[in-house]
Design a protein around this motif. Structure first.
Motif, PDB file in Angstrom:
ATOM      1  N   ASP A 406       0.811  -1.218   0.000  1.00 50.21           N
ATOM      2  CA  ASP A 406       0.000   0.000   0.000  1.00 50.21           C
ATOM      3  C   ASP A 406       0.842   1.265   0.000  1.00 50.21           C
ATOM      4  N   ILE A 407       2.155   1.138   0.063  1.00 54.29           N
ATOM      5  CA  ILE A 407       3.052   2.294   0.142  1.00 54.29           C
ATOM      6  C   ILE A 407       3.996   2.245  -1.044  1.00 54.29           C
ATOM      7  N   GLY A 408       4.064   3.333  -1.780  1.00 54.06           N
ATOM      8  CA  GLY A 408       4.957   3.405  -2.915  1.00 54.06           C
ATOM      9  C   GLY A 408       6.246   4.127  -2.559  1.00 54.06           C
ATOM     10  N   GLY A 409       7.321   3.804  -3.294  1.00 49.06           N
ATOM     11  CA  GLY A 409       8.596   4.466  -3.071  1.00 49.06           C
ATOM     12  C   GLY A 409       9.293   3.989  -1.814  1.00 49.06           C
ATOM     13  N   TYR A 410      10.352   4.716  -1.436  1.00 48.91           N
ATOM     14  CA  TYR A 410      11.103   4.462  -0.208  1.00 48.91           C
ATOM     15  C   TYR A 410      11.567   3.004  -0.113  1.00 48.91           C
ATOM     16  N   VAL A 411      12.159   2.492  -1.189  1.00 44.79           N
ATOM     17  CA  VAL A 411      12.572   1.085  -1.224  1.00 44.79           C
ATOM     18  C   VAL A 411      13.642   0.814  -0.181  1.00 44.79           C
ATOM     19  N   ARG A 412      14.630   1.698  -0.079  1.00 40.66           N
ATOM     20  CA  ARG A 412      15.720   1.480   0.882  1.00 40.66           C
ATOM     21  C   ARG A 412      15.212   1.505   2.309  1.00 40.66           C
ATOM     22  N   ILE A 413      14.325   2.441   2.637  1.00 39.68           N
ATOM     23  CA  ILE A 413      13.806   2.547   4.001  1.00 39.68           C
ATOM     24  C   ILE A 413      12.929   1.340   4.327  1.00 39.68           C
ATOM     25  N   LYS A 414      12.161   0.867   3.354  1.00 38.61           N
ATOM     26  CA  LYS A 414      11.343  -0.333   3.585  1.00 38.61           C
ATOM     27  C   LYS A 414      12.226  -1.531   3.923  1.00 38.61           C
ATOM     28  N   GLN A 415      13.299  -1.707   3.173  1.00 40.34           N
ATOM     29  CA  GLN A 415      14.199  -2.825   3.438  1.00 40.34           C
ATOM     30  C   GLN A 415      14.826  -2.710   4.823  1.00 40.34           C
ATOM     31  N   GLU A 416      15.178  -1.501   5.219  1.00 40.07           N
ATOM     32  CA  GLU A 416      15.778  -1.304   6.538  1.00 40.07           C
ATOM     33  C   GLU A 416      14.779  -1.620   7.648  1.00 40.07           C
ATOM     34  N   PRO A 574      10.538  12.695  -0.557  1.00 39.62           N
ATOM     35  CA  PRO A 574      10.713  11.638  -1.568  1.00 39.62           C
ATOM     36  C   PRO A 574      11.446  12.149  -2.794  1.00 39.62           C
ATOM     37  N   SER A 575      12.308  11.296  -3.308  1.00 47.15           N
ATOM     38  CA  SER A 575      12.999  11.599  -4.561  1.00 47.15           C
ATOM     39  C   SER A 575      12.041  11.400  -5.730  1.00 47.15           C
ATOM     40  N   ALA A 576      12.561  11.631  -6.946  1.00 46.32           N
ATOM     41  CA  ALA A 576      11.716  11.460  -8.134  1.00 46.32           C
ATOM     42  C   ALA A 576      11.251  10.007  -8.260  1.00 46.32           C
ATOM     43  N   ASP A 577      12.153   9.064  -7.998  1.00 42.94           N
ATOM     44  CA  ASP A 577      11.757   7.643  -8.060  1.00 42.94           C
ATOM     45  C   ASP A 577      10.744   7.310  -6.977  1.00 42.94           C
ATOM     46  N   ASP A 578      10.935   7.887  -5.777  1.00 46.16           N
ATOM     47  CA  ASP A 578       9.985   7.629  -4.698  1.00 46.16           C
ATOM     48  C   ASP A 578       8.615   8.210  -5.042  1.00 46.16           C
ATOM     49  N   ARG A 579       8.615   9.428  -5.615  1.00 45.63           N
ATOM     50  CA  ARG A 579       7.334  10.030  -5.986  1.00 45.63           C
ATOM     51  C   ARG A 579       6.660   9.222  -7.096  1.00 45.63           C
ATOM     52  N   ALA A 580       7.449   8.677  -8.001  1.00 47.07           N
ATOM     53  CA  ALA A 580       6.863   7.827  -9.047  1.00 47.07           C
ATOM     54  C   ALA A 580       6.223   6.582  -8.441  1.00 47.07           C
ATOM     55  N   GLY A 581       6.892   6.006  -7.445  1.00 43.76           N
ATOM     56  CA  GLY A 581       6.297   4.836  -6.778  1.00 43.76           C
ATOM     57  C   GLY A 581       5.028   5.187  -6.036  1.00 43.76           C
ATOM     58  N   ILE A 582       5.027   6.348  -5.376  1.00 49.11           N
ATOM     59  CA  ILE A 582       3.812   6.777  -4.659  1.00 49.11           C
ATOM     60  C   ILE A 582       2.675   7.022  -5.637  1.00 49.11           C
ATOM     61  N   LEU A 583       2.992   7.702  -6.753  1.00 52.02           N
ATOM     62  CA  LEU A 583       1.966   7.962  -7.760  1.00 52.02           C
ATOM     63  C   LEU A 583       1.440   6.668  -8.362  1.00 52.02           C
ATOM     64  N   GLN A 584       2.316   5.686  -8.543  1.00 51.39           N
ATOM     65  CA  GLN A 584       1.885   4.410  -9.117  1.00 51.39           C
ATOM     66  C   GLN A 584       0.882   3.718  -8.203  1.00 51.39           C
ATOM     67  N   GLU A 603       8.172  14.237 -12.108  1.00 47.11           N
ATOM     68  CA  GLU A 603       9.074  15.362 -12.359  1.00 47.11           C
ATOM     69  C   GLU A 603       8.391  16.701 -12.083  1.00 47.11           C
ATOM     70  N   MET A 604       7.083  16.770 -12.259  1.00 49.34           N
ATOM     71  CA  MET A 604       6.341  18.021 -12.030  1.00 49.34           C
ATOM     72  C   MET A 604       6.134  18.294 -10.547  1.00 49.34           C
ATOM     73  N   THR A 605       6.263  17.280  -9.716  1.00 50.15           N
ATOM     74  CA  THR A 605       5.994  17.438  -8.275  1.00 50.15           C
ATOM     75  C   THR A 605       7.279  17.499  -7.478  1.00 50.15           C
ATOM     76  N   ASP A 606       8.259  18.215  -7.978  1.00 49.15           N
ATOM     77  CA  ASP A 606       9.530  18.342  -7.266  1.00 49.15           C
ATOM     78  C   ASP A 606       9.307  19.025  -5.913  1.00 49.15           C
ATOM     79  N   ALA A 607       9.974  18.501  -4.848  1.00 50.40           N
ATOM     80  CA  ALA A 607       9.886  19.015  -3.476  1.00 50.40           C
ATOM     81  C   ALA A 607       8.538  18.742  -2.822  1.00 50.40           C
ATOM     82  N   PHE A 608       7.715  17.879  -3.444  1.00 49.04           N
ATOM     83  CA  PHE A 608       6.459  17.476  -2.815  1.00 49.04           C
ATOM     84  C   PHE A 608       6.739  16.367  -1.799  1.00 49.04           C
TER      85      PHE A 608
END
Length: 651
Positions: A406-416, A574-584, A603-608
């Motif tokens: 249910d959570i997108g992005g943050y792959v490294r933090i999830k693994q930790e 969140p980085s761009a990849d993290d935001r892409a995962g959240i959006l997905q 890319e349009m939601t930088d600093a979100f």
């Protein structure tokens, strides 16, 4: 009229008592008898006096509170019989002169003994060993003029199986058992004119009955009544003194087993100091391997079916996998609650199989020749939602339903986080001689998903969860906040493995300032209690602390040291990849038009932050409804309008 018997030869059954009963059978290979054989023969003769016995007959005989089954091996009449009765009769009556003799063999089978409680073999053997050790060594203690360890306090939370452990432990000893209930004695004495005298006489009667059949054991239940002042106010002024005198005046050769739900910490000081409470045997909340044994034993008993039906196959790989999954999900449950979960699961399985009336289905099941089928995991999952662990009822917290999917992005933090929770709840660190991690603190800017990540980690684990809320913790009454915090961690230790979730840790663990130290503020007292409970004078094994904060600099340094919050995890924007995962993930819940590209939106939601990205979908939906009330999908222009509205600060 049956002739009087001069001799009766009996053998005890192999299932009715333990091997220790062989001590009653004289023989060159037998160890020293625990009882005087003549006294034991007299006790059996008194119970059988006047009874007509036949060869091969099975007899129930009481020894204290235990029933022993004996088989009549041989009989012999007192005198010769008249002509025509030359053969020795197989039936006769027991008289006052009948001699009882023991056979050197054991009978084939008898009534089943009390089963050894699944998962508590060590505690059962320890109790039997302590009592037997007193009986075997008390003469040596007397020669050395040392007080023998005559009492054992068996304590554990309600429903953990103390009574079963005591019954099974004493079943291994061939000795009379005299039982008493302190709560019943107090209830009978309350309100009487001579309440104190009644309590003293009742306890003295228990000691006298046990002393008349030494060596024997007294089992005194409900010791917790000594902690309850309300039970002692109605005419009983010296209950603690009567109990202490009772323990100090135990007859020689009498062992005392006390049963209590507490370890004696809440008892009056005079009672805590007495010799009877110095030797304690805890019965802990079952661990994973113990829960597996309890689940397996309970299911085997529930699925046994009618006599003659085949026994359920609990050794198959499917059954073993199901047992392990149920035991893993039942963390913090005591034996009584695990049995209730198994019964609820079986009932749900039967309801699912019942075409119409459940009573008819149960009747068909009782008449079936095959054993009933094992419940499936969905039945156990529903039962676990109904039966909750009683140790955390005061601080009941709903189990999070969030999962990692249910959570997108943050792959490294999830693994930790996944690695942390595996280490914190695993027994591997203990086997390696290292201490498992005890706490993790997530910190970062607001809206980055710290609480969401923590709830997903808790939801994926098999641990119980208790939440600390600052608004509920603080009280206007002096000392109430600290007492509630102590009870909360006590409940967490009883329900271990358990996660204590503290959102907004800075509200209850704020940094100490000179002004607060001098004034002794409530926040300072709560912080001191929290530090002690997490890693202080109390053992917190099995309790994992999970905290979230967006003001790390406001938290006291003492709570950040190893042993409390072992690991600090920063959750950044969140980085761009993290935001892409959240959006997905968010796109799976909302229909998108063909012109919407998740990568472009990232890319349009930088600093979100994560919360901003979620709000963007809400703003895009509002923009779509303003443009077309019948809109069915979200287009790119809706997201552009949503971003503009958020940047302008409009609702």
């Amino acid at each position: 009229m049956a002739p009087t018997l001069a001799r009766v030869v009996i053998a005890h059954t192999s299932d009715s008592t333990s091997d220790d009963l062989a001590r009653l059978v004289p023989g060159p290979a037998a160890p020293a008898a625990l009882y005087d054989p003549e006294a034991w023969r007299g006790a059996v003769r008194r119970q059988l006096l006047g009874a007509t016995l036949s060869r091969g007959e099975r007899l129930p005989v009481w020894i204290g509170s235990r029933r022993v089954y004996l088989d009549v091996v041989d009989t012999a009449p007192v005198a010769e019989l008249p002509d025509g009765h030359a053969d020795t009769p197989e039936t006769g009556a027991v008289g006052a002169e009948t001699r009882i003799e023991f056979s050197s063999r054991r009978a084939a089978s008898g009534a089943p003994a009390v089963p050894v409680p699944a998962g508590y073999d060590a505690e059962t053997l320890a109790l039997a060993g302590e009592v037997q050790g007193y009986f075997d060594s008390r003469d040596l203690y007397q020669q050395l003029r040392v007080q023998a360890p005559q009492t054992v306090l068996v304590h554990g939370v309600s429903g953990v199986g103390k009574s079963t452990v005591i019954a099974c432990g004493l079943e291994r000893l061939a000795c009379p058992v005299v039982r008493g209930d302190l709560a019943e004695i107090v209830a009978s004495a309350s309100g009487a004119d001579i309440a104190d005298e009644y309590v003293a006489m009742a306890l003295a009667d228990i000691a006298a009955r046990a002393g008349a059949a030494t060596p024997s054991v007294i089992v005194l239940d409900a010791l917790d009544v000594l902690c309850d002042d309300e039970e002692q106010t109605d005419g009983i002024a010296s209950l603690g003194r009567h109990f202490v005198e009772f323990t100090e005046r135990l007859p020689p050769g009498v062992a005392l087993v006390l049963e209590s739900c507490t370890d004696g910490a809440g008892l009056p000081p005079s009672v805590r100091r007495c010799e009877a409470l110095q030797h304690k045997l805890p019965v802990p909340v079952p661990r994973l391997t113990q829960r597996e044994a309890i689940v397996r034993s309970t299911l085997r008993e529930l699925l046994a079916g009618t006599p003659g039906a085949p026994a359920p196959d609990m050794d198959s790989s499917a059954a073993a996998e199901l047992v392990a999954r149920v035991a893993n999900a039942a963390a913090g449950y005591v034996a009584r609650e695990i049995a209730a979960v198994c019964r609820q699961a079986l009932l749900r399985r039967l309801r699912a199989q019942a075409d119409g009336d459940l009573a008819q289905q149960l009747q068909r099941l009782c008449l079936a020749e095959d054993a009933p089928a094992l419940p499936e995991w969905p039945h156990f999952a529903a039962a676990l939602q109904i039966v909750r662990p009683s140790q955390q009822l005061e601080f009941e917290s709903p189990r999070p339903t969030l999962r990692w999917a249910d959570i997108g992005g943050y792959v490294r933090i999830k693994q930790e986080l996944q690695q942390f929770i595996r280490l914190a709840t695993s027994e591997t660190p203990s086997r390696l001689g290292i201490r498992p991690p005890s706490g993790i603190l997530l910190h970062g800017p607001p809206g980055c998903g710290k609480t969401t990540l923590a709830l997903a980690m808790i939801g994926e684990s098999a641990c119980n969860v208790i939440s600390i809320r600052g608004s509920e913790l603080f009280s206007k009454y002096l000392g109430e906040s600290e007492a509630r915090l102590r009870r909360l961690f006590q409940a967490a230790r009883a329900a271990a493995p358990c996660i204590v979730f503290m959102d907004e840790v800075d509200s209850i663990a704020a940094r100490r300032e000179w002004s607060s130290v001098e004034s002794g503020s409530p926040a300072l007292r709560v912080l001191s209690t929290l530090l002690n409970e997490m890693d202080g004078v109390h053992e917190s094994r099995g309790v994992v602390a999970v905290g979230c904060t967006n003001q790390l600099d406001k938290i006291d340094d003492a709570i950040l040291r190893p042993g409390r919050f072992d690991r600090l995890v920063e959750v950044p924007l969140p980085s761009a990849d993290d935001r892409a995962g959240i959006l997905q993930v968010l796109a799976q819940r909302a229909p998108l038009a063909d012109d919407v590209c998740v990568t472009t939106l990232a890319e349009m939601t930088d600093a979100f932050s994560g919360a901003d990205v979620e709000r963007l979908f809400r703003e895009a939906g509002l923009a779509a409804m303003r443009a077309d009330p019948a809109a069915a999908v979200l287009a790119k222009r809706d997201f552009v309008s949503g971003i503009a509205a958020m940047q302008d600060g409009r609702l």
